[in-house]
Design a protein around this motif. Structure first.
Motif, mmCIF file in Angstrom:
data_model
loop_
_atom_site.group_PDB
_atom_site.id
_atom_site.type_symbol
_atom_site.label_atom_id
_atom_site.label_comp_id
_atom_site.label_asym_id
_atom_site.label_seq_id
_atom_site.Cartn_x
_atom_site.Cartn_y
_atom_site.Cartn_z
ATOM 1 N N TYR A 113 0.827 -1.201 0.000
ATOM 2 C CA TYR A 113 0.000 0.000 0.000
ATOM 3 C C TYR A 113 0.864 1.255 0.000
ATOM 4 O O TYR A 113 0.540 2.251 -0.658
ATOM 5 N N ASP B 209 3.494 5.635 -5.761
ATOM 6 C CA ASP B 209 3.236 5.669 -7.199
ATOM 7 C C ASP B 209 2.257 6.777 -7.548
ATOM 8 O O ASP B 209 2.429 7.490 -8.546
ATOM 9 N N TYR C 269 1.962 1.838 -3.397
ATOM 10 C CA TYR C 269 0.848 2.376 -4.170
ATOM 11 C C TYR C 269 0.728 3.883 -3.952
ATOM 12 O O TYR C 269 0.541 4.654 -4.904
#
Length: 336
Positions: free
Chosen positions: A311, A317, A314
């Motif tokens: 996570y 990103d 993520y």
């Protein structure tokens, strides 16, 4: 990155199970079990002559090529270190049930985080800290449980402690190896496909030489022929176990070092912990290891810790996409 992850997970799971099968069916040589962890590197030599495409692994590090002395020293250090923690790993695998051994290996992530902080300037966010905490606790739980009466590998409490300590030491050694490799990619090695192969091949070559010295010095080589004849599954199965163990460890090495190159050593280690739920479950099916409540909790904590780390990636990103878009827009304006 997906390909490297799949190689790491499949190689790790298969090699661990084959290593346990080696001891379960009557083989006893710790040096031979350690040797096959590094002996498969010749299958990678043809890849040295492969020219990757422009879309493959790029050469992003334009530093001056290191001297031969530096390279020899680096590969020798990695090789000797690889031989040492491979032997510790083998001892742990011999004395512990495969499910317990695999879960204890999760401690390598905590060691890796520590080494990354000092060697690789790794930044720690709350989600990463949560991940490291959960993954470390998942293995620590197993210290307080030696209820392995239903497992395939029945050992005394003394050997259990020896196996546990050796596995912890092997995890620390593996973590340091990963962090050192990442540091080398950033400081002295050119980031190319060929260099990735060189790191795997040369450190394995040095490690194999060190382990061969141990094999002949210890005298275990004299018992190998008898060990093969007494192997419960037969001579052919004995040889095939060694061959495929060697191959799967090299598959694992490609995945692990490839992820260090593409992302970081910490990410490589986190992907490795993703295999934790795989090996214990397979061990229950293949070796009839007992799935105790402690192991179930350890697996769930490991999965939770992995999800927390993913996570964070993520979120990183999402944060990097607007920055990349701005950079691209500026480039377009400048060209115009």
């Amino acid at each position: 990155m997906v390909i490297f992850s799949l190689l790491l997970l499949s190689g790790q799971s298969a090699a661990t199970l084959l290593g346990r099968l080696y001891f379960d069916k009557g083989a006893k040589s710790k040096w031979m079990a350690t040797l096959v962890q590094t002996a498969g590197f010749p299958i990678l030599i043809p890849f040295l002559f492969v020219s990757p495409t422009k879309h493959g692994i790029a050469q992003s590090n334009q530093t001056k090529p290191p001297s031969t002395l530096i390279l020899v020293s680096f590969y020798t250090f990695l090789g000797v270190f690889l031989a040492a923690y491979s032997m510790l790993y083998t001892i742990g695998l011999k004395y512990l049930p495969v499910s317990t051994h695999s879960l204890i290996c999760a401690s390598q992530l905590g060691f890796n985080a520590l080494f990354c902080y000092f060697l690789n300037a790794q930044k720690f966010t709350p989600f990463i800290m949560n991940s490291l905490f959960l993954l470390t606790i998942s293995s620590t739980l197993l210290v307080f449980s030696n209820d392995d009466s239903g497992d395939s590998n029945k050992t005394s409490k003394g050997k259990y402690v020896i196996g546990f300590m050796c596995t912890i030491a092997a995890s620390a050694g593996y973590a340091l190896n990963l962090s050192t490799t990442q540091l080398a990619f950033r400081k002295i090695l050119k980031e190319t496909f060929r260099v990735v192969m060189n790191v795997i091949i040369y450190q394995s070559l040095v490690a194999r030489c060190v382990i061969l010295v141990g094999l002949f010095t210890s005298g275990e080589w004299r018992n190998l022929r008898r060990e093969m004849k007494e192997y419960e599954l037969g001579n052919v199965s004995y040889v095939m176990n060694l061959v495929w163990t060697a191959v799967t460890w090299q598959v694992f090495s490609i995945g692990a070092i490839g992820l260090i190159f593409k992302v970081s050593s910490l990410f490589s280690n986190v992907i490795s912990t993703l295999g934790l739920p795989i090996v214990p479950v397979l061990a229950v099916i293949i070796f009839q290891d007992k799935m105790t409540g402690v192991k179930v909790v350890a697996i769930l904590l490991a999965i939770w810790g992995f999800a927390s780390y993913i996570y964070q990636h993520y979120l990183d990103d999402l944060e990097s996409k607007p920055k990349s878009r701005i950079v691209n827009d500026v480039s377009v304006v400048e060209r115009a």
